[in-house]
Design an enzyme around this catalytic site. Structure first.
Site, PDB file in Angstrom:
ATOM      1  CB  ILE A  64      17.064   5.501  -5.335  1.00 39.51           C
ATOM      2  CG1 ILE A  64      17.643   5.102  -6.687  1.00 39.51           C
ATOM      3  CG2 ILE A  64      16.328   6.827  -5.447  1.00 39.51           C
ATOM      4  CD1 ILE A  64      16.588   4.909  -7.766  1.00 39.51           C
ATOM      5  CG  ASP A 178       1.847   3.457  -0.005  1.00 42.70           C
ATOM      6  OD1 ASP A 178       1.435   4.366   0.760  1.00 42.70           O
ATOM      7  OD2 ASP A 178       3.027   3.083  -0.028  1.00 42.70           O
TER       8      ASP A 178
HETATM    9  P1  ADP Z   1       8.676   6.188  -0.740  1.00 38.50           P
HETATM   10  O1  ADP Z   1       7.725   5.971  -1.878  1.00 38.50           O
HETATM   11  O2  ADP Z   1       7.970   6.236   0.576  1.00 38.50           O
HETATM   12  O3  ADP Z   1       9.547   7.394  -0.958  1.00 38.50           O
HETATM   13  P2  ADP Z   1      10.114   3.912  -1.784  1.00 38.50           P
HETATM   14  O4  ADP Z   1      10.749   2.756  -1.118  1.00 38.50           O
HETATM   15  O5  ADP Z   1       8.993   3.629  -2.720  1.00 38.50           O
HETATM   16  O6  ADP Z   1       9.643   4.911  -0.628  1.00 38.50           O
HETATM   17  O7  ADP Z   1      11.200   4.718  -2.579  1.00 38.50           O
HETATM   18  C1  ADP Z   1      12.491   4.925  -2.083  1.00 38.50           C
HETATM   19  C2  ADP Z   1      13.168   5.969  -2.970  1.00 38.50           C
HETATM   20  O8  ADP Z   1      13.292   5.468  -4.300  1.00 38.50           O
HETATM   21  C3  ADP Z   1      12.416   7.278  -3.075  1.00 38.50           C
HETATM   22  O9  ADP Z   1      13.342   8.332  -3.097  1.00 38.50           O
HETATM   23  C4  ADP Z   1      11.708   7.173  -4.407  1.00 38.50           C
HETATM   24  O10 ADP Z   1      11.489   8.454  -4.968  1.00 38.50           O
HETATM   25  C5  ADP Z   1      12.693   6.362  -5.215  1.00 38.50           C
HETATM   26  N1  ADP Z   1      12.009   5.580  -6.266  1.00 38.50           N
HETATM   27  C6  ADP Z   1      11.071   4.631  -6.081  1.00 38.50           C
HETATM   28  N2  ADP Z   1      10.658   4.109  -7.255  1.00 38.50           N
HETATM   29  C7  ADP Z   1      11.366   4.749  -8.217  1.00 38.50           C
HETATM   30  C8  ADP Z   1      11.405   4.671  -9.650  1.00 38.50           C
HETATM   31  N3  ADP Z   1      10.636   3.817 -10.342  1.00 38.50           N
HETATM   32  N4  ADP Z   1      12.247   5.496 -10.309  1.00 38.50           N
HETATM   33  C9  ADP Z   1      13.046   6.362  -9.623  1.00 38.50           C
HETATM   34  N5  ADP Z   1      13.063   6.473  -8.297  1.00 38.50           N
HETATM   35  C10 ADP Z   1      12.244   5.686  -7.579  1.00 38.50           C
END
Ligand code: ADP
Ligand code: MG
Length: 346
Positions: A64, A178
């Site tokens: 993702i 965060d």
């Molecule tokens: P950030 O929060 O800075 O976007 P993350 O590493 O937390 O970076 O997330 C990477 C990607 O995965 C983002 O596009 C985020 O929206 C998606 N994402 C994170 N957690 C979830 C979740 N529980 N369900 C769906 N998508 C998620």
């Protein structure tokens, strides 16, 4: 069902927050029978094993995205899940202990505005956290989508749900560290907050190599950082999470920035370079929400963005304030000139 045993658990949990070395204090929620079981080498692992997901059971699907601490995959584990895979150096015992401590706290979070923690892979080299998959849009995307109509009553509703989820976390003595619009999802009007506590698992320094005196700062991060945190960024050259003075009040500051985004549709200091933001926030300057009409809405912003951490409200205060907002008047109250650019200390 809530027995005296679970009271002890609460004590253990706040202890684990205080220091990474106290991972063993989680032992207090081990069943006494289990504790004396002769073949148990380590009662800690037995506590966590309930939440252990064998890596082989996970079906990892599409990537993702990648964030500060690792990668996020869509996957299957008894249904759709999000799998966060961490880049933690295998020989770093302290980071591993930190990971386990954080995970031991996540299992205590049950609130409708918090992402559902399902379990974790605890065995190196596969360190991962499994949560429910958020299917909606992030708040970050929502506030920037022109097709979305965010009227004041919707804005207040979203902010209230965020404040409720955050208030619950703080009552459990968990800091988010965060909170940002990218970590908030909207699913059919319901707010789901993600990534609480994960900041501690990873070192900020992992985001990028420092070159001499330049800071490695993830884009879009600074607007959420309280002045006391920003100032510490500047003061330290080799900082880790524990050097940064995160607190309940710094979470409230970040909420203020999310509130600003809800009102304005973008981040404060949007076009400015990092050095400039650091300098201004350190001096007590804040972005003025020039096109926000409502004095009440600006007032909440000023409260959350106060320079002194102890002057900022708690989330429980914020839910009350939001509840008392005169929602009808908010949209069309005459603009009251309010000079926000100088810090909100008055
Ligand atoms: P950030 O929060 O800075 O976007 P993350 O590493 O937390 O970076 O997330 C990477 C990607 O995965 C983002 O596009 C985020 O929206 C998606 N994402 C994170 N957690 C979830 C979740 N529980 N369900 C769906 N998508 C998620
Ligand atoms: Mg995230």
């Amino acid at each position: 069902e809530e027995s005296q045993g679970s009271d002890k658990t609460e004590v253990a949990d706040s202890d684990t927050l205080k220091t990474l070395q106290q991972v063993d204090s989680i032992d207090s929620d081990v069943d006494p029978m289990e504790r004396s079981w002769p073949t148990r080498q380590n009662s800690r692992s037995s506590v966590l094993s309930e939440w252990d997901i064998p890596y082989e059971e996970l079906e990892i699907q599409d990537l993702i995205g990648a964030g500060r601490f690792g990668r996020v995959f869509k996957g299957k584990w008894h249904g759709d899940v999000a799998i966060k895979v961490f880049n933690i150096e295998t020989d770093n015992d302290l980071q591993l202990a930190s990971f386990k401590t954080e995970v031991s706290m996540f299992r205590k979070t049950r609130h409708e505005n918090l992402v559902l923690f399902m379990g974790a892979c605890m065995k190196l080299p596969h360190l991962a956290i499994v949560t429910s998959l958020c299917k909606g849009k992030t708040l970050y995307d929502t506030v920037r989508d022109r097709r979305e109509t965010l009227n004041m009553s919707r804005i207040v509703n979203i902010a209230t749900q965020i404040a409720q989820g955050m208030g619950y976390l703080h009552a459990r003595e968990i800091l988010h560290k965060d909170l940002k619009s990218k970590n908030i999802f909207l699913e059919n009007g319901k707010v789901v907050i993600t990534d609480f506590g994960l900041f501690s698992v990873t070192k900020l320094i992992q985001y990028g190599e420092r070159k001499d005196d330049t800071l490695a700062i993830p884009p879009g991060w600074l607007p959420y950082l309280a002045p006391e945190v920003i100032t510490s960024l500047r003061a330290t050259s080799q900082y880790t999470d524990s050097d940064l003075p995160f607190s309940q009040a710094s979470d409230v500051y970040a909420f203020g920035t999310v509130w600003y985004e809800l009102l304005v549709g973008d981040l404060p200091f949007k076009t400015q370079p990092a050095e400039s933001i650091i300098w201004q926030v350190g001096k007590g300057l804040r972005q003025s929400p020039s096109n926000v009409q409502s004095r009440d809405a600006k007032d909440i912003l000023m409260q959350c963005w106060k320079t002194q951490p102890d002057k900022r409200p708690q989330f429980s205060d914020l839910t009350q304030t939001l509840d008392r907002l005169p929602r009808k008047r908010l949209t069309r109250s005459p603009s009251t000139p309010l000079h926000l650019s100088r810090s909100a200390e008055s």
